[in-house]
Design an enzyme around this catalytic site. Structure first.
Site, PDB file in Angstrom:
ATOM      1  CG  MET A  97     -31.606 -75.830  28.561  1.00  0.00           C
ATOM      2  SD  MET A  97     -30.232 -74.781  28.082  1.00  0.00           S
ATOM      3  CE  MET A  97     -30.849 -73.149  28.482  1.00  0.00           C
ATOM      4  CB  SER A 132     -22.506 -65.940  22.303  1.00  0.00           C
ATOM      5  OG  SER A 132     -22.272 -64.740  21.616  1.00  0.00           O
ATOM      6  CG  HIS A 136     -25.091 -59.849  27.208  1.00  0.00           C
ATOM      7  ND1 HIS A 136     -24.711 -61.119  26.896  1.00  0.00           N
ATOM      8  CD2 HIS A 136     -26.453 -59.871  27.231  1.00  0.00           C
ATOM      9  CE1 HIS A 136     -25.797 -61.880  26.751  1.00  0.00           C
ATOM     10  NE2 HIS A 136     -26.853 -61.147  26.954  1.00  0.00           N
ATOM     11  NE  ARG A 169     -33.139 -68.331  15.628  1.00  0.00           N
ATOM     12  CZ  ARG A 169     -32.603 -68.772  14.492  1.00  0.00           C
ATOM     13  NH1 ARG A 169     -33.367 -68.970  13.454  1.00  0.00           N
ATOM     14  NH2 ARG A 169     -31.288 -68.986  14.372  1.00  0.00           N
ATOM     15  CB  SER A 211     -29.156 -66.051  17.195  1.00  0.00           C
ATOM     16  OG  SER A 211     -29.806 -66.267  18.415  1.00  0.00           O
TER      17      SER A 211
HETATM   18  S1  PPS Z   1     -29.267 -64.035  25.249  1.00  0.00           S
HETATM   19  O1  PPS Z   1     -30.605 -63.446  25.040  1.00  0.00           O
HETATM   20  O2  PPS Z   1     -28.207 -63.160  24.756  1.00  0.00           O
HETATM   21  O3  PPS Z   1     -29.022 -64.431  26.641  1.00  0.00           O
HETATM   22  O4  PPS Z   1     -29.267 -65.334  24.320  1.00  0.00           O
HETATM   23  P1  PPS Z   1     -28.211 -66.521  24.417  1.00  0.00           P
HETATM   24  O5  PPS Z   1     -28.662 -67.486  25.433  1.00  0.00           O
HETATM   25  O6  PPS Z   1     -26.833 -65.970  24.540  1.00  0.00           O
HETATM   26  O7  PPS Z   1     -28.293 -67.161  22.963  1.00  0.00           O
HETATM   27  C1  PPS Z   1     -29.467 -67.758  22.464  1.00  0.00           C
HETATM   28  C2  PPS Z   1     -29.027 -68.776  21.433  1.00  0.00           C
HETATM   29  O8  PPS Z   1     -28.475 -69.919  22.095  1.00  0.00           O
HETATM   30  C3  PPS Z   1     -29.202 -71.076  21.702  1.00  0.00           C
HETATM   31  N1  PPS Z   1     -29.277 -72.060  22.805  1.00  0.00           N
HETATM   32  C4  PPS Z   1     -28.899 -73.344  22.680  1.00  0.00           C
HETATM   33  N2  PPS Z   1     -28.333 -74.008  21.648  1.00  0.00           N
HETATM   34  C5  PPS Z   1     -28.052 -75.321  21.845  1.00  0.00           C
HETATM   35  N3  PPS Z   1     -28.329 -75.989  22.978  1.00  0.00           N
HETATM   36  C6  PPS Z   1     -28.888 -75.357  24.045  1.00  0.00           C
HETATM   37  N4  PPS Z   1     -29.136 -76.025  25.157  1.00  0.00           N
HETATM   38  C7  PPS Z   1     -29.181 -73.961  23.907  1.00  0.00           C
HETATM   39  N5  PPS Z   1     -29.726 -73.026  24.728  1.00  0.00           N
HETATM   40  C8  PPS Z   1     -29.756 -71.875  24.039  1.00  0.00           C
HETATM   41  C9  PPS Z   1     -30.576 -70.530  21.358  1.00  0.00           C
HETATM   42  O9  PPS Z   1     -31.333 -71.449  20.621  1.00  0.00           O
HETATM   43  C10 PPS Z   1     -30.209 -69.279  20.595  1.00  0.00           C
HETATM   44  O10 PPS Z   1     -29.673 -69.549  19.289  1.00  0.00           O
HETATM   45  P2  PPS Z   1     -30.577 -69.608  17.974  1.00  0.00           P
HETATM   46  O11 PPS Z   1     -29.578 -69.712  16.847  1.00  0.00           O
HETATM   47  O12 PPS Z   1     -31.375 -68.362  17.913  1.00  0.00           O
HETATM   48  O13 PPS Z   1     -31.417 -70.846  18.095  1.00  0.00           O
END
Ligand code: PPS
Length: 308
Positions: A246, A45, A99, A270, A129
């Site tokens: 990041m 999320s 979580h 991703r 994701s």
């Molecule tokens: S986990 O493994 O549950 O801790 O993963 P989590 O961090 O909750 O979620 C990973 C998704 O968050 C996106 N993400 C971001 N999006 C926008 N900006 C920033 N800075 C950012 N950092 C993490 C990450 O790309 C994953 O989403 P998807 O859709 O797979 O790209």
């Protein structure tokens, strides 16, 4: 290589980092202190984005901390053996990630004044994701296709809707026993934590609002945590918690974990966009999901879900 899962109170967890003994200990006797800040999410999320943002707020935009300490040490996962031990040794106000569904969360939290931020995301994007993440992870049984993961996700494990769902025409019967989704049902997780929404130590944010208006969301977090930032400090928080920043920060991305826990193509960061599910769901899957969302969430205020 593929991992195995353990079941605790009907919820599955990757067995490598989770055990029923630790989960029980965390639930029953981990002490949450009033000065702790808790960052709660259903997996995928935007947890890491929230953690990075809060770390940068704490350091007033200074990047030393986020570039020198792995993200899972800055805000340890309370439910893992490693995180739980680390947290017990930490002094002063702690950042704590989790979580966990509400029923497995440390009981001490509910009597504390600790602040909690609960970050939600369009579950369709959480699903996509999660599919790409778990597909490359060595921690769980990997989904073989998006179709299979879709099935797992809408079942959730310990999902109370299951009994009724098996009577619905779109339900693919027979796959329940194979369900391998970890951390349970998104619907239950979200509904249950949202029951806390009127408490003053509880803030609900969404990935979507963070994405569409990052500055206002960071200001909201600052206000909730009673942190005051100068304009240039706020600019630095925004700059250094961006997707690109990041991705380039080895302390916040996955390079440290590749090989042992993830395949080389595994990515935590991703795409980082909203609405990516539209590139993957079939029309039928979109309809199934809409029905399920309606069935499970219709009684909650719909403005909680900004992606609608
Ligand atoms: S986990 O493994 O549950 O801790 O993963 P989590 O961090 O909750 O979620 C990973 C998704 O968050 C996106 N993400 C971001 N999006 C926008 N900006 C920033 N800075 C950012 N950092 C993490 C990450 O790309 C994953 O989403 P998807 O859709 O797979 O790209």
């Amino acid at each position: 290589m593929t991992g195995t899962v353990v079941s605790f109170e009907g919820i599955l967890f990757p067995s490598l980092h989770y055990s029923p003994e630790i989960l029980r200990e965390v639930q029953e006797s981990f002490i949450i202190k009033d000065e702790d800040v808790l960052l709660l999410t259903f997996p995928k999320s935007g947890t890491s984005w929230l953690v990075e943002t809060v770390c940068l707020i704490y350091s007033k935009g200074d990047t030393k901390w986020i570039q020198s300490e792995p993200i899972w040490d800055r805000s340890p996962w309370v439910e893992t053996k490693y995180g739980c031990e680390l947290l017990k040794e930490k002094e002063g106000p702690r950042l704590i990630s989790s979580h966990l569904p509400i029923q497995l969360f440390p009981k001490s939290f509910f009597k504390s004044k600790a602040k909690m931020i609960y970050l939600i995301r369009n579950p369709r994007d959480v699903l996509v994701s999660g599919y790409f993440f778990w597909r490359s992870a060595k921690l769980v049984k990997r989904p073989q296709s998006l179709e299979q993961y879709f099935d797992w996700f809408i079942q959730g494990k310990g999902y109370s809707f299951r009994k009724r769902a098996t009577r619905l025409p779109w339900w693919s019967s027979g796959s329940e026993s194979a369900c391998q989704v970890v951390f349970g049902s998104w619907f239950n997780h979200t509904r249950d934590w949202m029951s806390m929404r009127d408490k003053e130590n509880f803030l609900i944010l969404s990935y979507e609002e963070m994405k569409w208006d990052t500055r206002s969301t960071v200001e909201k977090i600052c206000q909730f945590l009673s942190k005051k930032l100068e304009p240039e400090e706020l600019d630095s928080v925004l700059r250094n918690s961006s997707f690109q920043a990041m991705k380039e920060n080895n302390m916040s991305n996955l390079p440290l974990l590749k090989g042992r826990y993830f395949e080389e193509n595994g990515q935590l960061l991703r795409k980082g966009v909203t609405g990516d599910w539209k590139n993957y769901f079939t029309v039928a899957q979109a309809e199934i999901f809409d029905k399920l969302f309606q069935e499970k969430m219709a009684d909650l205020p719909q403005d909680l879900f900004p992606w609608k």
